[in-house]
Design an enzyme around this catalytic site. Structure first.
Site, PDB file in Angstrom:
ATOM      1  N   ASN A 144       0.811  -1.233   0.000  1.00  0.00           N
ATOM      2  CA  ASN A 144       0.000   0.000   0.000  1.00  0.00           C
ATOM      3  C   ASN A 144       0.842   1.281   0.000  1.00  0.00           C
ATOM      4  OD1 ASN A 144       0.787  -0.525   2.635  1.00  0.00           O
ATOM      5  ND2 ASN A 144      -1.115   0.240   3.532  1.00  0.00           N
ATOM      6  N   GLY A 218       2.556  -5.607   7.490  1.00  0.00           N
ATOM      7  CA  GLY A 218       1.701  -6.393   6.603  1.00  0.00           C
ATOM      8  C   GLY A 218       0.492  -6.895   7.361  1.00  0.00           C
ATOM      9  N   SER A 219      -0.029  -8.022   6.920  1.00  0.00           N
ATOM     10  CA  SER A 219      -1.288  -8.517   7.483  1.00  0.00           C
ATOM     11  C   SER A 219      -1.067  -9.230   8.818  1.00  0.00           C
ATOM     12  CB  SER A 219      -1.936  -9.475   6.490  1.00  0.00           C
ATOM     13  OG  SER A 219      -1.082 -10.581   6.293  1.00  0.00           O
ATOM     14  N   ALA A 221      -2.151 -12.183   9.717  1.00  0.00           N
ATOM     15  CA  ALA A 221      -1.806 -13.599   9.548  1.00  0.00           C
ATOM     16  C   ALA A 221      -0.313 -13.749   9.265  1.00  0.00           C
ATOM     17  CB  ALA A 221      -2.638 -14.201   8.418  1.00  0.00           C
ATOM     18  N   THR A 222       0.201 -12.934   8.364  1.00  0.00           N
ATOM     19  CA  THR A 222       1.628 -13.055   8.056  1.00  0.00           C
ATOM     20  C   THR A 222       2.467 -12.604   9.245  1.00  0.00           C
ATOM     21  OG1 THR A 222       1.085 -12.580   5.753  1.00  0.00           O
ATOM     22  CG2 THR A 222       3.398 -12.530   6.337  1.00  0.00           C
ATOM     23  N   GLY A 223       2.016 -11.583   9.954  1.00  0.00           N
ATOM     24  CA  GLY A 223       2.753 -11.110  11.139  1.00  0.00           C
ATOM     25  C   GLY A 223       2.920 -12.220  12.167  1.00  0.00           C
ATOM     26  N   GLU A 240       3.966  -4.314  12.464  1.00  0.00           N
ATOM     27  CA  GLU A 240       2.901  -3.324  12.216  1.00  0.00           C
ATOM     28  C   GLU A 240       1.872  -4.018  11.355  1.00  0.00           C
ATOM     29  OE1 GLU A 240       2.626  -0.559  13.607  1.00  0.00           O
ATOM     30  OE2 GLU A 240       4.625   0.167  14.122  1.00  0.00           O
ATOM     31  N   CYS A 274      -3.490   0.946   6.712  1.00  0.00           N
ATOM     32  CA  CYS A 274      -3.714   0.167   7.936  1.00  0.00           C
ATOM     33  C   CYS A 274      -4.523   0.967   8.945  1.00  0.00           C
ATOM     34  CB  CYS A 274      -2.372  -0.225   8.521  1.00  0.00           C
ATOM     35  SG  CYS A 274      -1.259   1.170   8.702  1.00  0.00           S
ATOM     36  N   GLU A 448       6.937   2.078  15.716  1.00  0.00           N
ATOM     37  CA  GLU A 448       7.894   2.699  14.813  1.00  0.00           C
ATOM     38  C   GLU A 448       7.850   4.205  15.075  1.00  0.00           C
ATOM     39  OE1 GLU A 448       6.388   0.566  11.030  1.00  0.00           O
ATOM     40  OE2 GLU A 448       8.570   0.431  10.895  1.00  0.00           O
TER      41      GLU A 448
HETATM   42  P1  NAD Z   1       0.973  -9.429   3.565  1.00  0.00           P
HETATM   43  O1  NAD Z   1       1.092  -9.846   4.982  1.00  0.00           O
HETATM   44  O2  NAD Z   1       0.320 -10.348   2.620  1.00  0.00           O
HETATM   45  O3  NAD Z   1       2.425  -9.146   2.949  1.00  0.00           O
HETATM   46  C1  NAD Z   1       3.318  -8.229   3.532  1.00  0.00           C
HETATM   47  C2  NAD Z   1       4.731  -8.629   3.181  1.00  0.00           C
HETATM   48  O4  NAD Z   1       5.043  -9.883   3.780  1.00  0.00           O
HETATM   49  C3  NAD Z   1       4.980  -8.817   1.700  1.00  0.00           C
HETATM   50  O5  NAD Z   1       6.256  -8.305   1.392  1.00  0.00           O
HETATM   51  C4  NAD Z   1       4.964 -10.324   1.540  1.00  0.00           C
HETATM   52  O6  NAD Z   1       5.684 -10.805   0.426  1.00  0.00           O
HETATM   53  C5  NAD Z   1       5.601 -10.759   2.828  1.00  0.00           C
HETATM   54  N1  NAD Z   1       5.316 -12.130   3.243  1.00  0.00           N
HETATM   55  C6  NAD Z   1       4.270 -12.920   2.883  1.00  0.00           C
HETATM   56  N2  NAD Z   1       4.340 -14.102   3.517  1.00  0.00           N
HETATM   57  C7  NAD Z   1       5.443 -14.065   4.292  1.00  0.00           C
HETATM   58  C8  NAD Z   1       6.035 -14.966   5.225  1.00  0.00           C
HETATM   59  N3  NAD Z   1       5.496 -16.164   5.481  1.00  0.00           N
HETATM   60  N4  NAD Z   1       7.140 -14.580   5.889  1.00  0.00           N
HETATM   61  C9  NAD Z   1       7.676 -13.372   5.673  1.00  0.00           C
HETATM   62  N5  NAD Z   1       7.172 -12.455   4.802  1.00  0.00           N
HETATM   63  C10 NAD Z   1       6.068 -12.804   4.135  1.00  0.00           C
HETATM   64  O7  NAD Z   1       0.276  -8.002   3.594  1.00  0.00           O
HETATM   65  P2  NAD Z   1      -0.180  -7.103   2.341  1.00  0.00           P
HETATM   66  O8  NAD Z   1      -1.418  -7.713   1.776  1.00  0.00           O
HETATM   67  O9  NAD Z   1       0.973  -6.836   1.454  1.00  0.00           O
HETATM   68  O10 NAD Z   1      -0.532  -5.716   3.047  1.00  0.00           O
HETATM   69  C11 NAD Z   1      -1.781  -5.408   3.553  1.00  0.00           C
HETATM   70  C12 NAD Z   1      -1.805  -5.557   5.055  1.00  0.00           C
HETATM   71  O11 NAD Z   1      -0.773  -4.762   5.639  1.00  0.00           O
HETATM   72  C13 NAD Z   1      -3.087  -5.044   5.668  1.00  0.00           C
HETATM   73  O12 NAD Z   1      -3.558  -5.935   6.662  1.00  0.00           O
HETATM   74  C14 NAD Z   1      -2.684  -3.732   6.305  1.00  0.00           C
HETATM   75  O13 NAD Z   1      -3.499  -3.327   7.356  1.00  0.00           O
HETATM   76  C15 NAD Z   1      -1.293  -4.024   6.716  1.00  0.00           C
HETATM   77  N6  NAD Z   1      -0.532  -2.774   6.899  1.00  0.00           N
HETATM   78  C16 NAD Z   1      -0.184  -2.388   8.160  1.00  0.00           C
HETATM   79  C17 NAD Z   1       0.482  -1.189   8.372  1.00  0.00           C
HETATM   80  C18 NAD Z   1       0.863  -0.733   9.752  1.00  0.00           C
HETATM   81  O14 NAD Z   1       1.743   0.118   9.875  1.00  0.00           O
HETATM   82  N7  NAD Z   1       0.278  -1.246  10.821  1.00  0.00           N
HETATM   83  C19 NAD Z   1       0.805  -0.388   7.280  1.00  0.00           C
HETATM   84  C20 NAD Z   1       0.435  -0.803   6.011  1.00  0.00           C
HETATM   85  C21 NAD Z   1      -0.234  -2.014   5.840  1.00  0.00           C
END
Ligand code: NAD
Length: 468
Positions: A144, A218-219, A221-223, A240, A274, A448
């Site tokens: 994003n 990121g998301s 689930a991935t976090g 985050e 987010c 952060e």
């Molecule tokens: P995502 O979790 O699918 O991917 C994020 C990153 O993680 C990508 O680079 C992806 O390739 C990588 N990734 C995927 N699987 C992985 C694994 N098993 N191990 C390590 N890395 C892996 O998220 P997205 O769809 O790219 O982004 C959208 C999400 O991010 C939303 O839920 C949004 O709320 C969140 N987000 C949070 C913030 C914040 O600061 N809190 C900011 C922006 C977006």
């Protein structure tokens, strides 16, 4: 068309394979990005480890290099913004702001001080508190805000004396790869490497023994998967993650006065943020007036390809997210919700969706309970403020929230009751490099920005010595 290269150990490096990058305004592949191998990741991490010793040995040089990075980004602003629009979809004007915010965040990190302090001096001994670099940081970003979120990680990680291997989302690798090339013109080799590839590359990074700290955005689930991957060798993590931010409109609010802030708090970046407003709670007495001002603004928004002058919002960034947003809206409409405006995709070929205001919504609908991450805003009604706060907090998310009203003391008291990392009054998303940003509950771990964000890239050390 080939895009920018990966930068590994200061060198532009091709990968044996590539993957396609889609322009969300057309739905067609328009460029290729390197699909890095595990061996290339090993090389990047080894170069980061080797570069770290000299990098943290000279703090003044390190700070100068950070300012030089910001200069280099500014000097390539037009090119970076164009790549960002092409792959992410956001309007060129917004992409330009993202680039300048990235360099602003780097400068803010450069200006931070780590400092040492004496925490014990009892005449017999002294103890000094120091903050040491951790080592190699794995920085992983979503699609994003690819550049800005990279800047949030690079600045403090480097300022604290770490070196970084950065991996952008496979949906938006190009601007970040180019950023890697640009900053490597002014950095010693290995201090910042940028690698691109699929999700597996992220998993390799988080499991790699050379990494000391993972900074992930990121998301949810991935976090959680990242945190599990960090456990075997106790890597430090900052996460985050997602949000489902509530905005509570109080009964003394003036709908005309709050309309703009509330609307853009939800729809900036096409709702793909987010910490955007994702649920609005209004008292029944104000429901029609608030829905009217939001719907009126939504109708006036110009949606189109980000390259078109005068466009306010581009397409949704990728097909999966577009299908998800369509599904959430369709489910809500089938379950009795109404669209005050929008409610359907716009004519393609790209992933365009009409800015949508939903009424007649309730908890139990996915568009209310889940993070929609798109141009859709559900408006819910409440009877008492206590009830609104309880419902706002009834979620596993806890990123931010906001309260809107005329009596600022009352609004501030209500804001302080929200279970979240940042609570705003008559605003949302007023982020600043000086303010710590992070989520409670499933929205994240750690923060952060500011000195608090910097400290997360360090390891505390206490140095004892006897008094002379
Ligand atoms: P995502 O979790 O699918 O991917 C994020 C990153 O993680 C990508 O680079 C992806 O390739 C990588 N990734 C995927 N699987 C992985 C694994 N098993 N191990 C390590 N890395 C892996 O998220 P997205 O769809 O790219 O982004 C959208 C999400 O991010 C939303 O839920 C949004 O709320 C969140 N987000 C949070 C913030 C914040 O600061 N809190 C900011 C922006 C977006």
């Amino acid at each position: 068309m080939s895009g920018p290269s990966t930068t590994i150990g200061g060198r532009a490096t091709e990968a044996p394979a590539t993957f396609g990058v889609v322009d969300p305004a057309t739905g067609a592949v328009f460029a290729d990005a390197p699909d890095c191998t595990r061996e290339q990741l090993d090389t990047a991490l080894a170069a980061a480890t080797a570069a770290g010793r000299a990098w943290r040995a000279d703090e003044a040089a390190l700070v100068s290099a950070l300012y030089a990075m910001a200069e280099a980004i500014d000097a390539h602003a037009g090119e970076l913004a164009a790549l960002l629009t092409a792959e992410q979809g956001k309007p060129l004007s917004a992409a330009g702001i993202e680039v300048s915010e990235t360099s602003r965040w780097l400068r803010a990190a450069a200006a931070l001080e780590l400092g040492e302090e004496t925490i014990l001096d009892d005449g017999r001994r002294t103890a000094r508190l120091r903050r040491r670099a951790i080592g190699v940081v794995a920085a992983i970003t979503p699609w994003n805000y690819p550049l800005l979120l990279a800047g949030w990680k690079l600045g403090p990680a480097l300022r604290a004396g770490n070196t970084v291997v950065l991996k952008p989302s496979p949906y938006t690798p190009l601007a970040t790869l180019r950023l890697g090339e640009v900053v490597n013109e002014v950095l010693p080799p290995g201090v910042v490497s940028v690698v691109s590839g699929g999700d597996a590359l992220g998993a390799w990074m988080t499991g790699h023994p050379a990494v000391g700290k993972i900074s992930f955005t990121g998301s949810v689930a991935t976090g959680k998967a990242v945190m599990a991957a960090a456990a075997p060798d106790l890597k430090r993590v900052t996460l985050e993650l997602g949000g489902n931010d509530a905005a509570i409109v109080l009964d003394d609010a003036d709908p005309a006065a709050i309309g703009k802030g509330l609307f853009w708090g939800a729809f900036i970046n096409n709702g793909q943020i987010c910490a955007g407003v994702k649920r609005v709670f209004v008292p029944e007495s104000l429901r029609d007036a608030v829905v009217d001002v939001l719907a009126e603004r939504a109708r006036r928004v110009r949606v189109g390809p980000g390259t078109l002058p005068g466009v306010h919002l581009g397409p949704i960034q990728n097909r999966v997210q577009y299908d998800r947003v369509r599904g959430l809206v369709a489910d809500a409409l089938a379950d009795g919700a109404s669209a005050a405006t929008g409610g359907a995709p716009l004519e393609g070929p790209g992933y365009f969706f009409a800015p949508t205001i939903l009424t007649g919504v309730r908890e139990g609908m996915r568009v209310v309970d889940e993070e929609q991450f798109g141009p859709v805003l559900p408006v819910l009604t409440y009877r008492t403020v206590d009830e609104a706060v309880e419902r706002a907090n009834a979620t596993r998310f806890g990123l931010s929230g906001s309260v809107w009203g005329t009596d600022l003391d009352r609004a501030t008291d209500v804001a302080a009751r929200l279970d979240c990392g940042t609570a705003f009054v008559n605003d949302h998303l007023a982020l600043d490099p000086a303010l710590p940003f992070g989520g409670s509950k499933d929205s994240g771990l750690g923060v952060e920005n500011g000195p608090w964000g910097l400290e997360e890239f360090t390891q505390l050390q206490v140095v004892h010595r006897p008094a002379a």
